[in-house]
Write a protein that holds these residues in place. Structure first.
Motif, PDB file in Angstrom:
ATOM      1  N   HIS A   1      -1.783  10.428  45.757  1.00 42.44           N
ATOM      2  CA  HIS A   1      -2.114   9.011  45.565  1.00 42.44           C
ATOM      3  C   HIS A   1      -3.638   8.806  45.697  1.00 42.44           C
ATOM      4  CE1 HIS A   1      -1.093   4.731  45.553  1.00 42.44           C
ATOM      5  NE2 HIS A   1      -1.986   4.567  46.511  1.00 42.44           N
ATOM      6  N   GLN A   2      -4.210   9.443  46.713  1.00 43.25           N
ATOM      7  CA  GLN A   2      -5.667   9.320  46.938  1.00 43.25           C
ATOM      8  C   GLN A   2      -6.453   9.946  45.796  1.00 43.25           C
ATOM      9  OE1 GLN A   2      -7.176   8.126  49.795  1.00 43.25           O
ATOM     10  NE2 GLN A   2      -5.983   8.742  51.590  1.00 43.25           N
ATOM     11  N   ALA A   3      -5.934  11.035  45.265  1.00 42.48           N
ATOM     12  CA  ALA A   3      -6.639  11.698  44.154  1.00 42.48           C
ATOM     13  C   ALA A   3      -6.612  10.794  42.918  1.00 42.48           C
ATOM     14  CB  ALA A   3      -6.001  13.057  43.856  1.00 42.48           C
ATOM     15  N   LEU A   4      -5.504  10.092  42.716  1.00 36.72           N
ATOM     16  CA  LEU A   4      -5.424   9.149  41.586  1.00 36.72           C
ATOM     17  C   LEU A   4      -6.408   8.000  41.788  1.00 36.72           C
ATOM     18  CD1 LEU A   4      -1.544   9.148  41.162  1.00 36.72           C
ATOM     19  CD2 LEU A   4      -3.221   9.944  39.457  1.00 36.72           C
ATOM     20  N   ALA A   5      -6.534   7.573  43.048  1.00 38.60           N
ATOM     21  CA  ALA A   5      -7.496   6.507  43.345  1.00 38.60           C
ATOM     22  C   ALA A   5      -8.924   7.013  43.119  1.00 38.60           C
ATOM     23  CB  ALA A   5      -7.308   6.030  44.782  1.00 38.60           C
ATOM     24  N   ALA A   6      -9.177   8.280  43.458  1.00 44.03           N
ATOM     25  CA  ALA A   6     -10.515   8.860  43.247  1.00 44.03           C
ATOM     26  C   ALA A   6     -10.847   8.888  41.756  1.00 44.03           C
ATOM     27  CB  ALA A   6     -10.576  10.271  43.832  1.00 44.03           C
ATOM     28  N   LEU A   7      -9.817   8.975  40.923  1.00 46.78           N
ATOM     29  CA  LEU A   7     -10.023   8.951  39.462  1.00 46.78           C
ATOM     30  C   LEU A   7      -9.978   7.514  38.924  1.00 46.78           C
ATOM     31  CD1 LEU A   7      -7.876  12.096  38.525  1.00 46.78           C
ATOM     32  CD2 LEU A   7     -10.343  11.843  38.160  1.00 46.78           C
ATOM     33  N   GLN A   8     -10.037   6.546  39.830  1.00 42.29           N
ATOM     34  CA  GLN A   8     -10.080   5.106  39.473  1.00 42.29           C
ATOM     35  C   GLN A   8      -8.855   4.666  38.683  1.00 42.29           C
ATOM     36  OE1 GLN A   8     -12.398   3.564  40.960  1.00 42.29           O
ATOM     37  NE2 GLN A   8     -13.763   5.260  41.417  1.00 42.29           N
ATOM     38  N   GLN A   9      -7.709   5.298  38.976  1.00 43.14           N
ATOM     39  CA  GLN A   9      -6.515   4.953  38.197  1.00 43.14           C
ATOM     40  C   GLN A   9      -5.684   3.832  38.844  1.00 43.14           C
ATOM     41  OE1 GLN A   9      -6.089   6.342  34.945  1.00 43.14           O
ATOM     42  NE2 GLN A   9      -8.192   6.757  35.590  1.00 43.14           N
TER      43      GLN A   9
ATOM     44  N   ALA B   1      -0.228   5.673  32.564  1.00 42.06           N
ATOM     45  CA  ALA B   1      -1.330   4.715  32.762  1.00 42.06           C
ATOM     46  C   ALA B   1      -2.710   5.353  32.602  1.00 42.06           C
ATOM     47  CB  ALA B   1      -1.209   4.112  34.166  1.00 42.06           C
ATOM     48  N   TRP B   2      -2.766   6.643  32.336  1.00 41.21           N
ATOM     49  CA  TRP B   2      -4.061   7.361  32.373  1.00 41.21           C
ATOM     50  C   TRP B   2      -5.102   6.736  31.444  1.00 41.21           C
ATOM     51  CZ3 TRP B   2      -7.383  10.197  34.790  1.00 41.21           C
ATOM     52  CH2 TRP B   2      -8.340  10.969  34.123  1.00 41.21           C
ATOM     53  N   ASP B   3      -6.220   6.394  32.037  1.00 44.28           N
ATOM     54  CA  ASP B   3      -7.324   5.852  31.245  1.00 44.28           C
ATOM     55  C   ASP B   3      -8.648   6.311  31.879  1.00 44.28           C
ATOM     56  OD1 ASP B   3      -9.174   4.527  29.803  1.00 44.28           O
ATOM     57  OD2 ASP B   3      -8.570   2.512  30.426  1.00 44.28           O
TER      58      ASP B   3
ATOM     59  N   GLY C   1     -11.574  18.173  46.117  1.00 43.42           N
ATOM     60  CA  GLY C   1     -12.398  18.097  44.895  1.00 43.42           C
ATOM     61  C   GLY C   1     -11.740  18.857  43.752  1.00 43.42           C
ATOM     62  N   SER C   2     -11.189  20.033  44.053  1.00 46.21           N
ATOM     63  CA  SER C   2     -10.519  20.793  42.988  1.00 46.21           C
ATOM     64  C   SER C   2      -9.230  20.102  42.553  1.00 46.21           C
ATOM     65  CB  SER C   2     -10.261  22.253  43.351  1.00 46.21           C
ATOM     66  OG  SER C   2     -10.375  22.546  44.701  1.00 46.21           O
ATOM     67  N   LEU C   3      -8.558  19.429  43.493  1.00 46.87           N
ATOM     68  CA  LEU C   3      -7.341  18.682  43.122  1.00 46.87           C
ATOM     69  C   LEU C   3      -7.687  17.592  42.103  1.00 46.87           C
ATOM     70  CD1 LEU C   3      -4.385  17.753  43.443  1.00 46.87           C
ATOM     71  CD2 LEU C   3      -5.120  16.384  45.411  1.00 46.87           C
ATOM     72  N   VAL C   4      -8.782  16.889  42.340  1.00 41.93           N
ATOM     73  CA  VAL C   4      -9.160  15.802  41.427  1.00 41.93           C
ATOM     74  C   VAL C   4      -9.494  16.371  40.041  1.00 41.93           C
ATOM     75  CG1 VAL C   4     -10.889  14.014  41.005  1.00 41.93           C
ATOM     76  CG2 VAL C   4      -9.828  14.225  43.267  1.00 41.93           C
ATOM     77  N   ALA C   5     -10.171  17.497  39.998  1.00 41.19           N
ATOM     78  CA  ALA C   5     -10.494  18.118  38.700  1.00 41.19           C
ATOM     79  C   ALA C   5      -9.209  18.559  37.990  1.00 41.19           C
ATOM     80  CB  ALA C   5     -11.434  19.307  38.891  1.00 41.19           C
ATOM     81  N   ALA C   6      -8.319  19.204  38.737  1.00 38.39           N
ATOM     82  CA  ALA C   6      -7.053  19.663  38.141  1.00 38.39           C
ATOM     83  C   ALA C   6      -6.246  18.468  37.640  1.00 38.39           C
ATOM     84  CB  ALA C   6      -6.244  20.453  39.170  1.00 38.39           C
TER      85      ALA C   6
ATOM     86  N   LEU D   1       3.308  11.175  39.257  1.00 35.71           N
ATOM     87  CA  LEU D   1       2.681  11.734  38.048  1.00 35.71           C
ATOM     88  C   LEU D   1       3.200  11.058  36.780  1.00 35.71           C
ATOM     89  CD1 LEU D   1       2.519  15.523  39.002  1.00 35.71           C
ATOM     90  CD2 LEU D   1       0.583  13.945  38.741  1.00 35.71           C
ATOM     91  N   THR D   2       4.493  10.765  36.752  1.00 38.48           N
ATOM     92  CA  THR D   2       5.044  10.093  35.568  1.00 38.48           C
ATOM     93  C   THR D   2       4.321   8.764  35.341  1.00 38.48           C
ATOM     94  OG1 THR D   2       7.162  11.112  35.998  1.00 38.48           O
ATOM     95  CG2 THR D   2       7.183   9.224  34.523  1.00 38.48           C
TER      96      THR D   2
END
Ligand code: GLU
Length: 297
Positions: A248-256, A277-279, A19-24, A271-272
């Motif tokens: 990768h999973q954290a990016l998926a959790a952020l719907q990216q 692609a961040w939206d 959870g903290s990884l996703v926030a960070a 990360l690059t």
């Protein structure tokens, strides 16, 4: 000049969990996409809750995920004078008051009823300091980038503690003073802190501090359907090769919708691509993403 400055502000009450990884990560991507600065602040104002070594573990975990911050790490333990000066200003303006009441005394009330508004009920007892939430900005209205227009009356939430009876500083005061001092333009954090924002907005208004933009991120839940937290012993993030699929999973959790071909790629490559692609508008307010599992070392 780019005026974006974001931050990650963990409490070192234990190592980071998913959870903290996703926030960070959300905060990092938002800052990097904007070409802004991203700061790290360790909110270690409550030493009894912070096991020795946790801050260093957090720093190592962030590095392992490629989440490199700008400038020196700020430690709130070094900020006593700034918090004391802010409290003094609030007290002088009649917006903070000393309070001797204990939780037990007002347990039949939904929020602290303000019995010490005209002076502490027991002046010789240890005193906490509370915000006079009925005297400040009311109602508090702000626009969350994901959750939309928020309108709350801080008085209905009660007079939050600013300094505890044991003389430790409370989160609401420290976070507001440091966000302003560090020039934070954008607060990106978990939605569990959405309902703390009215007090923070009220304190910013009372202290004449700028209002940051807010983006609260949907919750990450555990197998029990509850929010992941250090209290319910969420698993500590690894610091080795296992970070790759987890990022990768954290990016998926952020719907990216990260490219599956990058699922085990080095974190820098992931990360690059993610910054480009961040939206955050792919998120929806009622998302609740289940934390993944990962193998033992
Ligand atoms: N220190 C707080 C926590 O770890 C977060 C503070 C914030 O992002 O405003 O929950």
């Amino acid at each position: 000049m780019i005026d974006y400055c974001g931050r990650f502000a963990p409490t070192p009450s234990g190592p980071l969990h998913f959870g903290s990884l996703v926030a960070a990560l959300g905060s990092y991507l938002d800052a990097r996409r904007a070409g802004g600065t991203w700061r790290l602040r360790i909110e270690d104002i409550d030493p009894p809750r912070c096991p020795p070594g946790s801050s260093d573990t957090i720093l190592r975990q962030l590095e392992a995920f490629g989440l490199h911050w700008d400038g020196p790490v700020r430690y709130q333990q070094t900020r006593d004078d700034a918090y004391a000066a802010a409290l003094e200003r609030l007290a002088e303006a009649g917006l903070a008051y000393p309070c001797s009441c204990s939780r037990k005394q007002w347990r039949d009330h939904p929020v602290y009823p303000g019995w010490c508004h005209n002076g502490p009920c027991a002046p010789d007892a240890p005193l906490a300091w509370r915000l006079r939430s009925d005297r400040g900005l009311r109602p508090v209205i702000w626009q969350d980038r994901l959750y939309g227009r928020q309108c709350l009356d801080p008085a209905a939430l009660g007079d939050v503690v600013l300094k505890r009876k044991d003389a430790l500083w409370a989160y609401q005061l420290a976070v507001v003073v440091d966000d302003a001092d560090q020039g934070i333009s954008d607060v990106v954090r978990g939605v569990d802190l959405l309902d703390n924002t009215p007090w923070q907005r009220q304190l910013q208004a009372a202290l004449g501090l700028p209002e940051p933009r807010y983006l609260h991120l949907p919750l990450i839940i555990g197998d029990d359907g509850q929010k992941l937290s250090k209290q319910n012993l969420a698993r500590a993030l690894p610091e080795d090769q296992r970070v790759r699929p987890l990022l990768h999973q954290a990016l998926a959790a952020l719907q990216q919708t990260p490219d599956p071909a990058l699922a085990t790629a080095p974190v820098e490559d992931q990360l690059t691509a993610a910054i480009a692609a961040w939206d955050p508008m792919r998120l929806t307010p009622d998302d609740a993403h289940r934390a993944p599992d990962w193998p033992e070392a």
